[in-house]
Design an enzyme around this catalytic site. Structure first.
Site, short mmCIF file in Angstrom:
data_model
loop_
_atom_site.label_atom_id
_atom_site.label_comp_id
_atom_site.label_asym_id
_atom_site.label_seq_id
_atom_site.Cartn_x
_atom_site.Cartn_y
_atom_site.Cartn_z
N CYS A 1 -4.75 -2.96 3.24
CA CYS A 1 -4.43 -2.82 4.65
C CYS A 1 -5.58 -3.12 5.60
O CYS A 1 -5.95 -4.25 5.80
CB CYS A 1 -3.81 -1.45 4.92
SG CYS A 1 -2.95 -1.46 6.51
N ASN B 1 0.42 -0.93 5.46
CA ASN B 1 1.36 -0.19 6.32
C ASN B 1 0.74 -0.25 7.71
O ASN B 1 -0.24 0.47 7.98
CB ASN B 1 1.44 1.29 5.92
CG ASN B 1 2.16 1.55 4.61
OD1 ASN B 1 3.33 1.90 4.57
ND2 ASN B 1 1.44 1.41 3.51
N GLU C 1 -5.73 8.89 7.69
CA GLU C 1 -6.30 8.41 6.42
C GLU C 1 -7.68 9.04 6.17
O GLU C 1 -8.05 9.28 5.03
CB GLU C 1 -6.40 6.89 6.40
CG GLU C 1 -5.03 6.24 6.29
CD GLU C 1 -5.10 4.79 5.91
OE1 GLU C 1 -5.70 4.46 4.89
OE2 GLU C 1 -4.53 3.98 6.66
N ASN D 1 -6.96 6.24 -1.55
CA ASN D 1 -5.88 5.31 -1.27
C ASN D 1 -6.15 4.12 -2.20
O ASN D 1 -7.08 3.35 -1.98
CB ASN D 1 -5.93 4.89 0.21
CG ASN D 1 -4.74 4.06 0.61
OD1 ASN D 1 -4.02 3.53 -0.22
ND2 ASN D 1 -4.54 3.95 1.91
N GLU E 1 0.86 -1.19 0.00
CA GLU E 1 0.00 0.00 0.00
C GLU E 1 0.90 1.25 0.00
O GLU E 1 1.98 1.23 0.63
CB GLU E 1 -0.82 -0.02 1.30
CG GLU E 1 -1.64 1.23 1.57
CD GLU E 1 -2.26 1.23 3.00
OE1 GLU E 1 -1.54 0.94 3.98
OE2 GLU E 1 -3.46 1.52 3.10
N LYS F 1 -9.54 2.20 -1.53
CA LYS F 1 -9.71 1.64 -0.18
C LYS F 1 -11.03 2.04 0.46
O LYS F 1 -11.39 3.23 0.50
CB LYS F 1 -8.54 2.11 0.70
CG LYS F 1 -8.47 1.48 2.08
CD LYS F 1 -7.16 1.85 2.73
CE LYS F 1 -6.98 1.33 4.13
NZ LYS F 1 -5.66 1.70 4.66
#
Ligand code: CDV
Length: 319
Positions: free
Chosen positions: A173, A198, A147, A111, A50, A128
């Protein structure tokens, strides 16, 4: 049970840290080297992490959005610095999964991960969905997890794509912790789920010991691979990024739930497995024969309700 024709060479390219000061060209050079190794080991595809092109920037509170866009987002894919990845993939006839910050032409931020086939064509894009963290500044925390500030929730769902002779799904993730992620893809007959991550070794929201971070990571991959008859390929970016540690543990997990390959360290490292794509059928035709045994009429709450119905007592609430 094993058949040579069903074998799929699958590589995961774990990345060691990417420091804030590191430029894209240096990072892409690392990815190219791992792509070469993956191809030399017989991989049909290689999974990168990612946000593979930059440091995990959501740990930093930044106010100048123009600078954030310029430093951490890709306005085109491939762009001048990422094109070598596509060129090498076409030369080696290898597919890949790559995570990066996506800036769309109309100014949206996601993302994102893409699947690129062996002719270097982007065949799928995933944005994401389960964005963790917060959007507000927490100046007292040792680092941020922003995020929810830097990205919008993905708007494309969990797709599955015909590619390289099989069906491949993607997530990113935090998605790997949610059973819905895999079940939605398994219901589309995904054979392999790819993901990059991550994962900071410390949680800023509660005091979770670092060993549990690794345990929960592997538990999620293994349980969901088994319950959905899937191969799961998970690539970490890990080690110390400017003093902030993230877990490694990149892994390839079989539909039996067994880990068949796992990274040993916290540096750039390619792991590989020759995956029997029929293995999942063993589970999907018997214990997890969805058509025979699923009872969606009893699962309605899963799509109707986001949180638990009964509110928690104030004493049970934490931040
Ligand atoms: N990048 C991530 O999505 N990280 C999350 C958070 C919760 C640590 C993760 O699930 O690993």
């Amino acid at each position: 049970m094993s058949n040579k024709d069903n074998r799929f060479g699958l590589a995961v390219a774990q990345m060691g840290p990417v420091q804030l000061a590191e430029d894209r060209t240096t990072v892409v050079r690392r990815l190219l080297e791992m792509m070469r190794e993956a191809a030399a080991r017989g991989a049909k595809m290689v999974v990168f992490p990612e946000l593979a092109l930059t440091t995990f920037f959501p740990r930093y509170w930044m106010e100048d959005q123009a600078e954030v866009d310029a430093r951490f987002f890709e306005a085109e894919m491939p762009g001048p610095q990422t094109r070598p990845l596509f060129e090498l993939a076409a030369r080696l006839r290898i597919g890949f999964y790559l995570g990066y910050g996506e800036l769309t032409p109309d100014g949206h931020h996601y993302n994102t991960a893409i699947l690129v086939d062996e002719t270097a064509r982007i065949v799928a894009r995933y944005r994401k969905i389960h964005l963790p963290g917060h959007s507000d500044h927490k100046p007292d925390a040792p680092f941020q997890h922003l995020e929810k500030k830097y990205f919008e929730v993905g708007n494309d769902g969990f797709g599955v794509t015909d590619m390289l002779g099989t069906r491949i799904g993607q997530c990113l993730c935090n998605d790997r912790r949610w059973p819905e992620t895999y079940r939605v893809m398994s219901l589309q007959s995904a054979r392999i789920v790819t993901l990059g991550y991550n994962t900071p070794s410390w949680n800023i929201h509660w005091n979770e010991p670092p060993h549990l971070r690794m345990f929960h990571h592997l538990l999620s991959l293994q349980a969901n691979a088994y319950q959905n008859g899937l191969w799961v390929a998970a690539a970490a970016k890990c080690g110390f990024e400017d003093g902030f540690h993230m877990i490694g543990g990149s892994a390839i997990v079989a539909p039996s739930g067994e880990i068949v390959a796992q990274a040993q360290g916290e540096e750039d490292e390619v792991i590989f497995a020759s995956c029997d794509l029929q293995l999942g059928e063993t589970f999907l035709q018997h214990v997890f024969n969805f058509a025979k045994h699923r009872r969606p009429e009893h699962y309605r709450l899963i799509v109707e309700r986001t949180g638990a119905g009964a509110p928690l007592a104030p004493s049970e609430l934490s931040t």
